[in-house]
Design an enzyme around this catalytic site. Structure first.
Site, PDB file in Angstrom:
ATOM      1  CG  ASP A   1     -43.808 -74.098  -8.022  1.00 29.78           C
ATOM      2  OD1 ASP A   1     -43.763 -74.664  -9.131  1.00 29.78           O
ATOM      3  OD2 ASP A   1     -44.185 -72.923  -7.869  1.00 29.78           O
TER       4      ASP A   1
ATOM      5  CE  LYS B   1     -46.332 -69.611  -8.567  1.00 30.46           C
ATOM      6  NZ  LYS B   1     -45.026 -70.241  -8.474  1.00 30.46           N
TER       7      LYS B   1
ATOM      8  CB  THR C   1     -34.305 -57.554  -0.937  1.00 31.04           C
ATOM      9  OG1 THR C   1     -34.121 -57.002  -2.232  1.00 31.04           O
ATOM     10  CG2 THR C   1     -35.083 -56.602  -0.067  1.00 31.04           C
TER      11      THR C   1
ATOM     12  NE  ARG D   1     -55.653 -56.558 -43.490  1.00 39.57           N
ATOM     13  CZ  ARG D   1     -55.373 -56.232 -42.238  1.00 39.57           C
ATOM     14  NH1 ARG D   1     -55.520 -57.118 -41.285  1.00 39.57           N
ATOM     15  NH2 ARG D   1     -54.963 -55.010 -41.932  1.00 39.57           N
TER      16      ARG D   1
ATOM     17  CB  SER E   1     -46.738 -68.560 -19.681  1.00 39.06           C
ATOM     18  OG  SER E   1     -46.892 -69.864 -19.144  1.00 39.06           O
TER      19      SER E   1
ATOM     20  CB  THR F   1     -47.234 -68.266 -12.655  1.00 39.20           C
ATOM     21  OG1 THR F   1     -45.913 -67.847 -12.376  1.00 39.20           O
ATOM     22  CG2 THR F   1     -47.690 -67.711 -13.983  1.00 39.20           C
TER      23      THR F   1
END
Ligand code: NAP
Length: 499
Positions: A318, A282, A376, A32, A231, A278
């Site tokens: 899982d 899901k 929560t 380049r 990931s 994921t």
């Protein structure tokens, strides 16, 4: 073939990097020129070059760094041709004005940093008509099916064509180009200095994706997520595929939430054989499943899809991975669901997201009395209602002792490695402590639990086990778990970003 782009300010560095690449088996390099500072010495770069080169000098409007006049740029490209460069890259607006000379091959290129061209076939025809030895189209992908349009165009073209989708969404076209018939793909010398959006490092391309061994027979697997760049599933699965000698590649598919339906509907065009799923997909993927395993029904979410002739099969690995990891750490024999409680009577799960739900479900299935707690409280209450467990306030999580503490929040994950979701003074030697965070493996919680004498399970254990179960589902053979574990540990050790 992998073509590695070198963009450096000094000629000396370009020459050193090129030699390094050749020593590592790379057979084509893009120089380049627009990155070079000072007077560009084309002759010096071409003399004694250790492998064939593409000479490119990109303007800023085409994503490059060239700051001088267009006349000077064209002069450089013509000099490269006269000096016998193997290839020269000519953008479609200048290609007609730079005549063919000698043995130098002409790459006629088109770049769009915003979007995919509306009519790729027409564009390809126009570029090919400019005395092109190779047509190159690089366009920003905004939609996962842009990848398919690009790969299908490459596959259908009768002249050598490189088609690349730029950006995170476009990574699959970089890896699958050769499978579609492209003469080469582009990778960057240094992963941290991509020369185009979405460009990946040459080592990753060569060693992780095994680009040169991908053929039309190579099966396509991957992880679907948004975002997906962080990931570590591609690292783990590709390492396992290589070790097991399976002709398959595992790719990162970034699919925004509103595009998941279209992505899955187009699965046969890739064609996809299996997907890890994921965040945030899901639950949404279940709309496309023709069959689901028992755990998917119970948990309401899938992390594994298999594409069969009669439809999509959804599974969830899982919960099993969490329970298997605990069982291994506690040295109890694996028992079918409904068996004993791994020697544990009570467990508290910190967090109320997807991981918490899967772990809570897996533990509950083993007859363990599970309590969920979350910042929560409504989310914890929802899981409690679905799984059949108790809830305590986040502020009250230390009040009662539990046999097992599971962290299913991101607390302690890189870069916040000094955070811990459970206070050390409440840990007891008889407890099992399970941290689902896998980057780093030795979180503060794990370190503190170890120092107290607790039995520990790490997120690496769980991550490798869930990937191993997927591997068994897809490939029908025992996965090389030690290879997966080592690949994950190496990747997390060198990771700079949270995962
Ligand atoms: P998620 O759906 O986003 O849920 C995250 C949960 O953590 C939520 O309940 C959230 O509470 C809570 N949380 C977030 N930040 C917190 C904080 N600072 N303090 C207290 N609570 C906090 O995520 P997920 O998919 O369940 O993943 C959670 C963790 O599990 C991640 O660290 C991931 O790495 C790990 N994981 C590991 C594996 C493995 O195989 N090892 C697999 C999946 C996930 P709010 O609702 O209040 O925000």
């Amino acid at each position: 073939m992998i073509c590695v782009s070198i963009g450096r300010g000094r000629h000396r560095h370009v020459i050193v990097e090129q030699q390094h690449l050749v020593d590592n088996g790379i057979r084509l390099v893009e120089l380049r020129l627009d990155y070079l500072q000072g007077e560009v010495q084309v002759k010096r770069l071409l003399k004694d070059r250790p492998c064939p080169v593409i000479v490119t000098c990109r303007r800023k409007t085409d994503g490059g760094r060239w700051e001088h006049s267009e006349d000077a740029r064209l002069r450089l490209l013509r000099t490269a041709i006269v000096e016998g460069a193997d290839y020269v890259d000519l953008e479609d607006d200048v290609a007609a004005g730079v005549p063919r000379y000698g043995a130098t091959k002409r790459i006629v290129s088109h770049h769009d940093f915003q979007k995919m061209p509306a009519d790729l076939t027409h564009l390809h025809r126009r570029l090919a008509s400019m005395d092109a030895d190779v047509v190159k189209i690089a366009a920003m992908a905004n939609h996962p099916t842009d990848n398919l349009r690009m790969l299908e165009m490459v596959h259908a073209s009768r002249s050598p064509t490189v088609g690349i989708c730029m950006g995170e969404i476009g990574v699959p076209t970089r890896v699958l180009g050769g499978r579609a018939g492209a003469p080469f793909t582009f990778a960057t010398f240094n992963e941290d200095r991509a020369l185009a959006p979405g460009q990946i490092g040459w080592r990753q391309m060569k060693e992780m994706y095994r680009y040169d061994s991908i053929t039309p027979a190579t099966k396509i697997y991957g992880v679907v997520a948004d975002p997906v760049a962080h990931s570590l599933s591609p690292v783990v699965h590709n390492a396992a595929l290589a070790a097991a000698g399976i002709d398959a590649v595992y790719l990162p598919f970034r699919v925004p939430p509103e595009q998941i339906d279209e992505f899955l509907s187009a699965s046969a065009r890739w064609p996809l054989t299996g997907l890890s799923v994921t965040l945030p997909h899901k639950e949404a993927v279940l709309r496309h499943a023709s069959r689901v395993d028992g755990l998917v029904k119970a948990i309401g979410a899938a992390n594994t899809l298999s594409f069969a002739a009669d439809g999509i099969v959804a599974a969830n690995t899982d919960a099993s991975a969490a329970v298997e990891s605990l069982a291994a750490a506690l040295e109890t024999d694996e028992q079918p669901s409904g068996g004993d409680g791994l020697g544990l009577k009570t467990a508290i799960v910190l967090g109320a997201g997807g991981a918490a739900r899967a772990v809570a479900f897996g533990l509950k299935q083993r007859g363990i009395e599970v309590t969920v707690t979350s910042r929560t409280v409504e989310r914890a209450q929802k899981i409690a209602a679905e799984v059949g467990c108790k809830v305590v306030d986040w502020s009250a999580r230390h009040r009662m002792p539990f046999d097992c503490v599971v962290n299913a929040t991101p607390v302690g994950m890189h870069p916040n490695v000094n955070e811990c979701p459970y206070e050390k003074e409440h840990l007891r030697p008889y407890m099992a402590v399970f941290d689902t965070v896998y980057n780093p493996e030795n979180t503060l919680l794990i370190k503190e639990a170890r120092s107290v004498g607790c039995r520990i399970v790490t997120g690496v254990d769980m991550f490798v086990r869930q990937a191993a179960i997927q591997f068994r589902i897809w490939h029908g053979t025992e996965p090389p778990q030690h290879v997966m574990r080592e690949a994950l540990k190496r990747a997390t050790a060198s990771a700079k970003q949270p995962t």
